[in-house]
Design a protein around this motif. Structure first.
Motif, PDB file in Angstrom:
ATOM      1  N   THR A   3       0.830  -1.205   0.000  1.00 53.81           N
ATOM      2  CA  THR A   3       0.000   0.000   0.000  1.00 53.81           C
ATOM      3  C   THR A   3       0.861   1.251   0.000  1.00 53.81           C
ATOM      4  OG1 THR A   3      -1.775  -1.148   1.155  1.00 53.81           O
ATOM      5  CG2 THR A   3      -1.799   1.245   1.246  1.00 53.81           C
ATOM      6  N   GLN A   4       1.927   1.262   0.794  1.00 53.57           N
ATOM      7  CA  GLN A   4       2.821   2.419   0.831  1.00 53.57           C
ATOM      8  C   GLN A   4       3.470   2.651  -0.533  1.00 53.57           C
ATOM      9  OE1 GLN A   4       5.387   1.078   3.997  1.00 53.57           O
ATOM     10  NE2 GLN A   4       4.431   2.463   5.478  1.00 53.57           N
ATOM     11  N   LEU A   6       2.349   1.681  -3.519  1.00 53.00           N
ATOM     12  CA  LEU A   6       1.340   2.151  -4.469  1.00 53.00           C
ATOM     13  C   LEU A   6       0.976   3.610  -4.218  1.00 53.00           C
ATOM     14  CD1 LEU A   6      -0.931  -1.005  -4.611  1.00 53.00           C
ATOM     15  CD2 LEU A   6       0.397  -0.051  -6.512  1.00 53.00           C
ATOM     16  N   ARG A   7       0.859   4.001  -2.967  1.00 50.05           N
ATOM     17  CA  ARG A   7       0.549   5.405  -2.655  1.00 50.05           C
ATOM     18  C   ARG A   7       1.664   6.327  -3.123  1.00 50.05           C
ATOM     19  NH1 ARG A   7      -4.159   6.152   0.736  1.00 50.05           N
ATOM     20  NH2 ARG A   7      -5.349   4.327   0.107  1.00 50.05           N
ATOM     21  N   GLN A   8       2.926   5.888  -2.955  1.00 47.23           N
ATOM     22  CA  GLN A   8       4.053   6.706  -3.409  1.00 47.23           C
ATOM     23  C   GLN A   8       4.058   6.817  -4.935  1.00 47.23           C
ATOM     24  OE1 GLN A   8       6.384   8.422  -1.390  1.00 47.23           O
ATOM     25  NE2 GLN A   8       6.667   9.392  -3.360  1.00 47.23           N
ATOM     26  N   GLU A  10       1.463   6.665  -6.807  1.00 44.37           N
ATOM     27  CA  GLU A  10       0.344   7.555  -7.116  1.00 44.37           C
ATOM     28  C   GLU A  10       0.750   9.011  -6.874  1.00 44.37           C
ATOM     29  OE1 GLU A  10      -4.370   8.107  -5.985  1.00 44.37           O
ATOM     30  OE2 GLU A  10      -3.075   7.025  -4.595  1.00 44.37           O
ATOM     31  N   GLU A  11       1.430   9.264  -5.767  1.00 47.85           N
ATOM     32  CA  GLU A  11       1.891  10.616  -5.458  1.00 47.85           C
ATOM     33  C   GLU A  11       2.878  11.118  -6.515  1.00 47.85           C
ATOM     34  OE1 GLU A  11       4.598  12.489  -1.955  1.00 47.85           O
ATOM     35  OE2 GLU A  11       2.878  11.293  -1.293  1.00 47.85           O
ATOM     36  N   ARG A  17      -5.196   5.643  -9.420  1.00 49.69           N
ATOM     37  CA  ARG A  17      -5.953   4.805  -8.477  1.00 49.69           C
ATOM     38  C   ARG A  17      -7.433   5.106  -8.661  1.00 49.69           C
ATOM     39  NH1 ARG A  17      -7.322   5.734  -2.715  1.00 49.69           N
ATOM     40  NH2 ARG A  17      -7.371   3.703  -1.696  1.00 49.69           N
ATOM     41  N   TYR A  29      -5.591  -0.133  -9.828  1.00 53.16           N
ATOM     42  CA  TYR A  29      -4.447   0.717 -10.153  1.00 53.16           C
ATOM     43  C   TYR A  29      -4.062   0.458 -11.602  1.00 53.16           C
ATOM     44  CZ  TYR A  29      -3.743   1.569  -5.183  1.00 53.16           C
ATOM     45  OH  TYR A  29      -3.897   1.947  -3.871  1.00 53.16           O
TER      46      TYR A  29
END
Length: 65
Positions: A3-4, A6-8, A10-11, A17, A29
């Motif tokens: 999750t971390q 994927l969030r990075q 995305e950022e 997402r 994703y």
């Protein structure tokens, strides 16, 4: 951890997402345009690592472009 990562991504605008408001939760994703733009460089890096490695070869990754 996933999750971390994927969030990075995305950022960093490399993945998009999409969240579906259902039960159980569903998230999809996919590569953004910017993410698609770097796949060629990643493939070249992968080829270089494979050619330079003294380790047994790893299986080719599937091409999902």
């Amino acid at each position: 951890m996933l999750t971390q990562t994927l969030r990075q991504l995305e950022e960093d605008a490399l993945v998009k997402r999409q969240v579906f408001n259902v039960v159980p939760p569903h998230v999809v994703y996919q590569l953004s345009d910017q993410g698609q733009a770097v796949t060629g460089m990643i493939d070249q890096l992968d080829a270089w690592v494979r050619a330079s490695s003294s380790s047994p070869p790893m299986p080719e990754r599937s091409a999902t472009k």
